[in-house]
Enzyme design. Structure first.
Site, short mmCIF file in Angstrom:
data_model
loop_
_atom_site.label_atom_id
_atom_site.label_comp_id
_atom_site.label_asym_id
_atom_site.label_seq_id
_atom_site.Cartn_x
_atom_site.Cartn_y
_atom_site.Cartn_z
CG HIS A 47 -2.05 0.88 1.28
ND1 HIS A 47 -2.42 1.67 0.24
CD2 HIS A 47 -2.91 1.19 2.31
CE1 HIS A 47 -3.45 2.43 0.61
NE2 HIS A 47 -3.76 2.16 1.87
CG HIS A 70 -4.37 0.68 -8.03
ND1 HIS A 70 -5.71 0.59 -7.77
CD2 HIS A 70 -3.85 1.55 -7.13
CE1 HIS A 70 -6.01 1.39 -6.77
NE2 HIS A 70 -4.89 1.99 -6.36
CG ASP A 116 2.87 4.39 -3.93
OD1 ASP A 116 2.86 5.46 -3.30
OD2 ASP A 116 2.16 3.42 -3.63
N1 ACO Z 1 4.87 -6.46 -10.62
C1 ACO Z 1 4.79 -7.57 -11.37
N2 ACO Z 1 3.64 -8.29 -11.51
C2 ACO Z 1 2.56 -7.85 -10.86
C3 ACO Z 1 2.58 -6.67 -10.09
C4 ACO Z 1 3.80 -5.97 -9.98
N3 ACO Z 1 3.90 -4.86 -9.25
N4 ACO Z 1 1.35 -6.48 -9.57
C5 ACO Z 1 0.58 -7.48 -10.00
N5 ACO Z 1 1.31 -8.34 -10.78
C6 ACO Z 1 0.83 -9.52 -11.46
C7 ACO Z 1 0.69 -10.67 -10.45
O1 ACO Z 1 1.87 -11.42 -10.34
C8 ACO Z 1 -0.44 -11.46 -11.09
O2 ACO Z 1 0.10 -12.20 -12.16
P1 ACO Z 1 -0.49 -13.66 -12.52
O3 ACO Z 1 -1.95 -13.43 -12.84
O4 ACO Z 1 0.31 -14.09 -13.69
O5 ACO Z 1 -0.29 -14.50 -11.29
C9 ACO Z 1 -1.34 -10.38 -11.69
O6 ACO Z 1 -0.48 -9.26 -11.92
C10 ACO Z 1 -2.46 -9.95 -10.77
O7 ACO Z 1 -1.94 -9.67 -9.49
P2 ACO Z 1 -2.80 -9.63 -8.14
O8 ACO Z 1 -1.91 -9.77 -6.96
O9 ACO Z 1 -3.94 -10.58 -8.24
O10 ACO Z 1 -3.38 -8.19 -8.21
P3 ACO Z 1 -3.96 -7.37 -6.99
O11 ACO Z 1 -5.04 -6.54 -7.52
O12 ACO Z 1 -4.29 -8.24 -5.83
O13 ACO Z 1 -2.68 -6.50 -6.56
C11 ACO Z 1 -1.29 -4.83 -5.82
C12 ACO Z 1 -2.64 -5.16 -6.45
C13 ACO Z 1 -1.19 -5.44 -4.42
C14 ACO Z 1 -1.19 -3.32 -5.69
C15 ACO Z 1 -0.16 -5.39 -6.73
O14 ACO Z 1 -0.27 -4.87 -8.03
C16 ACO Z 1 1.24 -5.13 -6.16
O15 ACO Z 1 1.69 -5.92 -5.32
N6 ACO Z 1 1.91 -4.02 -6.60
C17 ACO Z 1 3.20 -3.67 -6.08
C18 ACO Z 1 3.05 -2.87 -4.80
C19 ACO Z 1 2.54 -1.47 -5.05
O16 ACO Z 1 3.04 -0.74 -5.91
N7 ACO Z 1 1.58 -1.05 -4.21
C20 ACO Z 1 0.99 0.27 -4.28
C21 ACO Z 1 -0.42 0.21 -4.76
S1 ACO Z 1 -1.10 1.85 -4.95
C22 ACO Z 1 -1.37 2.37 -3.39
O17 ACO Z 1 -1.58 1.65 -2.47
C23 ACO Z 1 -1.35 3.79 -3.19
#
Ligand code: ACO
Length: 385
Positions: free
Chosen positions: A229, A268, A322
Site C-alpha cells: 500500500h 493496482h 507511488d
Molecule cells: N509487478 C509484477 N507483476 C505484478 C505486479 C507488480 N507490481 N502487480 C501485480 N502483478 C501480477 C501478479 O503477479 C499477477 O500475475 P499472474 O496473474 O500471472 O499471477 C497479476 O499481476 C495480478 O496480481 P494480483 O496480486 O492478483 O493483483 P492485486 O489486484 O491483488 O494486486 C497490488 C494489487 C497489491 C497493488 C499489486 O499490483 C502489487 O503488489 N503491486 C506492487 C506494490 C505497489 O506498488 N503497491 C501500491 C499500490 S497503490 C497504493 O496503495 C497507493
C-alpha cells in the site's frame, strides 16, 4: 460459494474484498477501467493543475468548492489548528531518534488524542474540528520528528503558511521556493483521497465501533505502512538506488520478473489502465528531475515503465501513484524514509472524511469468516499429547 452460483443464498468468500461494496460515498469516484479519479465529481488532473491542498480538504468535507470567503475562513481555521501543544512537542523529543518515521507517525497521530479535550465527543461538529486538527498538525509533527532525529531544534508551525509551506519550512529550517511548495502541494492533492483503499477501510472499521477519530486515524497509519500500500513509494526508490546504471535497468527488471518478484510502484487493485494520479506525476517528475539535475533518475524510471509495459502491460499492470512519487520526492530533496509519512499526512483528509461520512449512517463492520477446520475434536489431556 460465489454469488454467480445458482444455489447462492448468502455470504461468500471474497478474498481481498475486491467485489465487496461496503457503503455509499460522495467523496470520490474511481473508474479503474477508464483511469478516472474525481474528487466530488471534479477530475483529479484539473484539481492538480488548479486547486490547493486546503481547497481540496474543504471540497472533500463539504462536497462543494468553497467561494473566496469560505476558502479564506477555512484556511484560517486550518492554520489556527496547526499550533502544537508543548506536551506533544515533548513527545516528539521523547521518541528514539533511530525509530522509523512511520512508527513515529503512528505514535504521534495517536498521541494527539491526549491533547484534545474533544477526543471522545463523537458529534459531527466535534469530529470536523478534530479532522481539521489532525490534518493541520500531523505534517508539522512529522517534520519535527525529522528534526529531532537529526539533533536539530524543533520549530513551531507558522500559522501564516500553507500546510505544504509549513511542512517544508520546518523540515528544511528555511522557506521552500515557490515552485517547490507548489510541486509539493500538488503531491498532497493527488494523495488526499482514494475511496475505500486498505487504510481508509481500516479506519472505517475502527470508527464503526463508535471509537474516536484519533484511533481511526492511527489504525489507518498502521495499515498504510505496508509495502503493498503506502510503503510502495519508499520501495520504488530503494529499487532505483539498487540499479547501478541505465544500462542495468533491463536485466534488473527482467531478472526480478523471472523470479516472480513484484516491481514496486506497478499494479493496482482498481486501476487496470494508467493510474490517473501517475499521469500528472510523471510530467511533474520529468520537469523537476531536469531542474534538479536528476535526469538520469527520470530516464531510469521511464525505462522501467517501458519494460514493464512490454512484459506485463497486457495484464493491466501499469505505474501507480507511488511510482513517479518516488522520483518526485527524491528531486524535492526529501529523505527516503519520509516518503510514506508524506503519503500519510496527505491522506489524512480522506481517512477522516470517510469516517465522518460513515458515521452519518453507522453500522458496525463485522464480516464473517468461513470456518474450514475440523469439528467435534476430542479434548486430549496434556499428558497424552
Ligand atoms: N509487478 C509484477 N507483476 C505484478 C505486479 C507488480 N507490481 N502487480 C501485480 N502483478 C501480477 C501478479 O503477479 C499477477 O500475475 P499472474 O496473474 O500471472 O499471477 C497479476 O499481476 C495480478 O496480481 P494480483 O496480486 O492478483 O493483483 P492485486 O489486484 O491483488 O494486486 C497490488 C494489487 C497489491 C497493488 C499489486 O499490483 C502489487 O503488489 N503491486 C506492487 C506494490 C505497489 O506498488 N503497491 C501500491 C499500490 S497503490 C497504493 O496503495 C497507493
Amino acid at each position: 460459494m460465489s454469488p454467480a452460483s445458482e444455489s447462492f443464498t448468502g455470504p461468500f468468500v471474497d478474498k481481498g474484498l475486491a467485489n465487496v461494496v461496503v457503503a455509499d460515498s460522495v467523496m470520490s469516484f474511481i473508474d479503474g477501467e477508464k483511469g478516472v479519479l474525481e474528487y466530488v465529481g471534479i477530475d483529479i488532473d484539473t484539481l492538480a493543475r488548479n486547486s490547493t491542498f486546503e481547497e481540496c480538504c474543504f471540497l472533500l468535507w463539504n462536497q462543494c468548492l468553497p467561494n473566496a470567503d469560505e476558502l479564506a475562513s477555512f484556511t484560517k481555521e486550518l492554520q489556527a489548528a496547526m499550533a502544537i501543544p508543548d506536551g506533544l512537542m515533548d513527545m516528539v523529543k521523547a521518541l528514539p531518534a533511530d525509530t522509523s518515521p512511520m512508527h513515529a507517525v503512528r505514535t504521534l497521530v495517536s498521541a494527539q488524542a491526549h491533547f484534545d479535550t474533544e477526543c471522545d465527543d463523537g458529534s459531527p461538529e466535534a469530529n470536523l474540528r478534530k479532522a481539521l486538527r489532525l490534518t493541520a498538525r500531523t505534517p508539522s509533527l512529522i517534520a519535527n520528528f525529522d528534526r529531532h532525529r537529526k539533533g536539530l531544534e524543533l520549530i513551531a508551525p507558522d500559522p501564516s503558511k500553507t500546510v505544504a509551506g509549513n511542512f517544508l519550512s520546518i523540515l528544511n529550517g528555511k522557506a521552500p521556493t515557490e515552485a517547490m511548495e507548489r510541486g509539493f502541494d500538488i503531491c498532497l492533492i493527488l494523495h488526499a483521497e482514494h475511496g475505500f483503499n486498505a487504510s481508509t477501510f481500516a479506519s472505517m472499521a475502527t470508527i464503526s465501533t463508535l471509537s474516536d477519530l484519533y484511533s481511526a486515524a492511527t489504525t489507518a497509519v498502521g495499515t498504510l505502512k505496508g509495502p503493498l500500500h503506502g510503503g510502495a513509494n519508499e520501495a520504488v526508490m530503494k529499487m532505483l538506488n539498487e540499479i547501478p546504471g541505465e544500462e542495468d535497468v533491463e536485466p534488473f527488471i527482467k531478472a526480478r520478473l523471472a523470479a516472480k518478484d513484484r516491481i514496486m510502484g506497478f499494479g493496482h487493485r482498481v486501476y487496470k489502465v494508467y493510474d490517473p494520479r501517475a499521469t500528472y506525476l510523471k510530467t511533474y517528475a520529468e520537469d523537476i528531475a531536469k531542474d534538479t539535475g536528476n535526469d538520469r533518475l527520470f530516464r531510469m524510471s521511464k525505462k522501467i515503465e517501458d519494460i514493464m509495459f512490454e512484459a506485463v502491460g497486457a495484464k493491466g499492470i501499469h505505474p501507480n501513484v507511488d511510482f513517479y512519487s518516488a522520483t518526485t520526492y527524491h528531486c524535492l530533496g526529501l529523505d527516503l524514509d519520509l516518503f510514506t509519512p508524506i503519503f500519510a499526512m496527505a491522506r489524512m483528509p480522506g481517512w477522516v472524511g470517510h469516517c465522518i461520512e460513515y458515521l452519518q449512517d453507522n453500522k458496525l463492520m463485522r464480516p464473517r469468516c468461513e470456518y474450514v477446520g475440523p469439528h467435534g475434536v476430542p479434548y486430549t489431556d496434556i499428558s497424552d499429547r
